[in-house]
Design a protein around this motif. Structure first.
Motif, mmCIF file in Angstrom:
data_model
loop_
_atom_site.group_PDB
_atom_site.id
_atom_site.type_symbol
_atom_site.label_atom_id
_atom_site.label_comp_id
_atom_site.label_asym_id
_atom_site.label_seq_id
_atom_site.Cartn_x
_atom_site.Cartn_y
_atom_site.Cartn_z
ATOM 1 N N SER A 6 -1.118 0.744 -7.302
ATOM 2 C CA SER A 6 -0.691 1.937 -6.575
ATOM 3 C C SER A 6 -1.873 2.762 -6.090
ATOM 4 C CB SER A 6 0.235 2.784 -7.437
ATOM 5 O OG SER A 6 -0.451 3.210 -8.601
ATOM 6 N N ALA A 7 -3.005 2.727 -6.809
ATOM 7 C CA ALA A 7 -4.176 3.498 -6.374
ATOM 8 C C ALA A 7 -4.723 2.956 -5.062
ATOM 9 C CB ALA A 7 -5.246 3.468 -7.449
ATOM 10 N N SER A 8 -4.820 1.609 -4.954
ATOM 11 C CA SER A 8 -5.356 1.054 -3.711
ATOM 12 C C SER A 8 -4.357 1.208 -2.571
ATOM 13 C CB SER A 8 -5.752 -0.417 -3.894
ATOM 14 O OG SER A 8 -4.613 -1.214 -4.115
ATOM 15 N N THR A 9 -3.069 1.119 -2.872
ATOM 16 C CA THR A 9 -2.055 1.318 -1.838
ATOM 17 C C THR A 9 -2.114 2.748 -1.313
ATOM 18 O OG1 THR A 9 -0.652 -0.337 -2.859
ATOM 19 C CG2 THR A 9 0.401 1.143 -1.320
ATOM 20 N N THR A 10 -2.271 3.702 -2.223
ATOM 21 C CA THR A 10 -2.366 5.100 -1.817
ATOM 22 C C THR A 10 -3.588 5.309 -0.934
ATOM 23 O OG1 THR A 10 -1.271 5.770 -3.839
ATOM 24 C CG2 THR A 10 -2.494 7.465 -2.669
ATOM 25 N N GLY A 11 -4.717 4.707 -1.295
ATOM 26 C CA GLY A 11 -5.928 4.825 -0.487
ATOM 27 C C GLY A 11 -5.733 4.266 0.909
ATOM 28 N N ILE A 12 -5.066 3.159 1.012
ATOM 29 C CA ILE A 12 -4.807 2.557 2.316
ATOM 30 C C ILE A 12 -3.831 3.412 3.106
ATOM 31 C CG2 ILE A 12 -3.791 0.564 3.484
ATOM 32 C CD1 ILE A 12 -5.080 -1.147 1.239
ATOM 33 N N ASP A 13 -2.824 3.960 2.414
ATOM 34 C CA ASP A 13 -1.878 4.860 3.082
ATOM 35 C C ASP A 13 -2.609 6.041 3.710
ATOM 36 O OD1 ASP A 13 0.165 3.236 2.213
ATOM 37 O OD2 ASP A 13 0.858 4.582 0.635
ATOM 38 N N VAL A 14 -3.527 6.634 2.951
ATOM 39 C CA VAL A 14 -4.293 7.787 3.444
ATOM 40 C C VAL A 14 -5.195 7.356 4.592
ATOM 41 C CG1 VAL A 14 -6.084 9.467 2.824
ATOM 42 C CG2 VAL A 14 -4.164 9.039 1.267
ATOM 43 N N LEU A 15 -5.887 6.224 4.412
ATOM 44 C CA LEU A 15 -6.768 5.710 5.464
ATOM 45 C C LEU A 15 -5.974 5.469 6.742
ATOM 46 C CD1 LEU A 15 -9.724 4.682 5.968
ATOM 47 C CD2 LEU A 15 -8.860 2.400 5.409
ATOM 48 N N TYR A 16 -4.819 4.833 6.605
ATOM 49 C CA TYR A 16 -3.968 4.542 7.760
ATOM 50 C C TYR A 16 -3.474 5.842 8.403
ATOM 51 C CZ TYR A 16 -0.343 2.316 10.587
ATOM 52 O OH TYR A 16 0.426 1.892 11.636
ATOM 53 N N GLY A 17 -2.947 6.734 7.582
ATOM 54 C CA GLY A 17 -2.389 7.985 8.104
ATOM 55 C C GLY A 17 -3.423 8.842 8.816
#
Length: 172
Positions: A6-17
């Motif tokens: 979930s930490a890496s998914t959250t980071g990618i979500d933020v990067l994408y957003g």
């Protein structure tokens, strides 16, 4: 294949957003077309996901632009290959024109070859293609490229090693 944490998914979500819109605009200016820009922006984030590295980079736009630049180069190389193939095809009499299925297979094969040779210096790639596609001997290649036979031999060894590693070295 395991699910990303979930930490890496959250980071990618933020990067994408935070950066998807910027990246798509940047690619649109570079490519001159919104459709290819949208595709390559998505492909960039697919590459980020595939890397499985932390996404908390200090310069996210530079990071994304570096990945996207590689995809743009592949895009242009693929377009150049396709155009060269279509030009050669248009020069053939209609009786010898391949079917749409054969054209697709040929284009896919050309893309596979381009991916395989990706990363080789242009002179090494050219020597390899002259030998493999045109059937030229090393002395003929040396004469055509203005090189010595020894340099052509070294270029061929480098190209063959590169191809072998690309085909038979397992991906990390």
């Amino acid at each position: 294949m395991s699910a990303p944490n979930s930490a890496s998914t959250t980071g990618i979500d933020v990067l994408y957003g935070n950066h998807h819109g910027w990246l798509q605009s940047w690619l649109r200016r570079k490519l001159g077309n919104a459709f290819d820009a949208a595709d390559l922006a998505q492909d960039t984030f697919v590459r980020v996901l595939a890397k499985r590295e932390p996404t908390d980079v200090r310069e996210p736009r530079a990071y994304l632009a570096t990945i996207a630049n590689g995809l743009v180069a592949n895009h242009w190389r693929r377009q150049a290959l396709e155009q060269a193939y279509l030009d050669a095809l248009s020069a053939q009499p209609i009786a010898f024109a391949p079917s749409p299925e054969e054209r697709l297979l040929i284009l896919e094969t050309l893309e596979d070859i381009a991916r395989l040779l990706n990363g080789l210096p242009p002179a090494v790639c050219e020597a390899f293609l002259l030998a493999q596609l045109d059937g030229l001997t090393y002395p003929q290649i040396a004469e055509r490229l203005g090189l010595t036979v020894n340099v052509v031999q070294k270029a061929m060894a480098r190209a063959l090693t590169h191809c072998y590693q690309a085909l038979y070295t397992p991906a990390p």
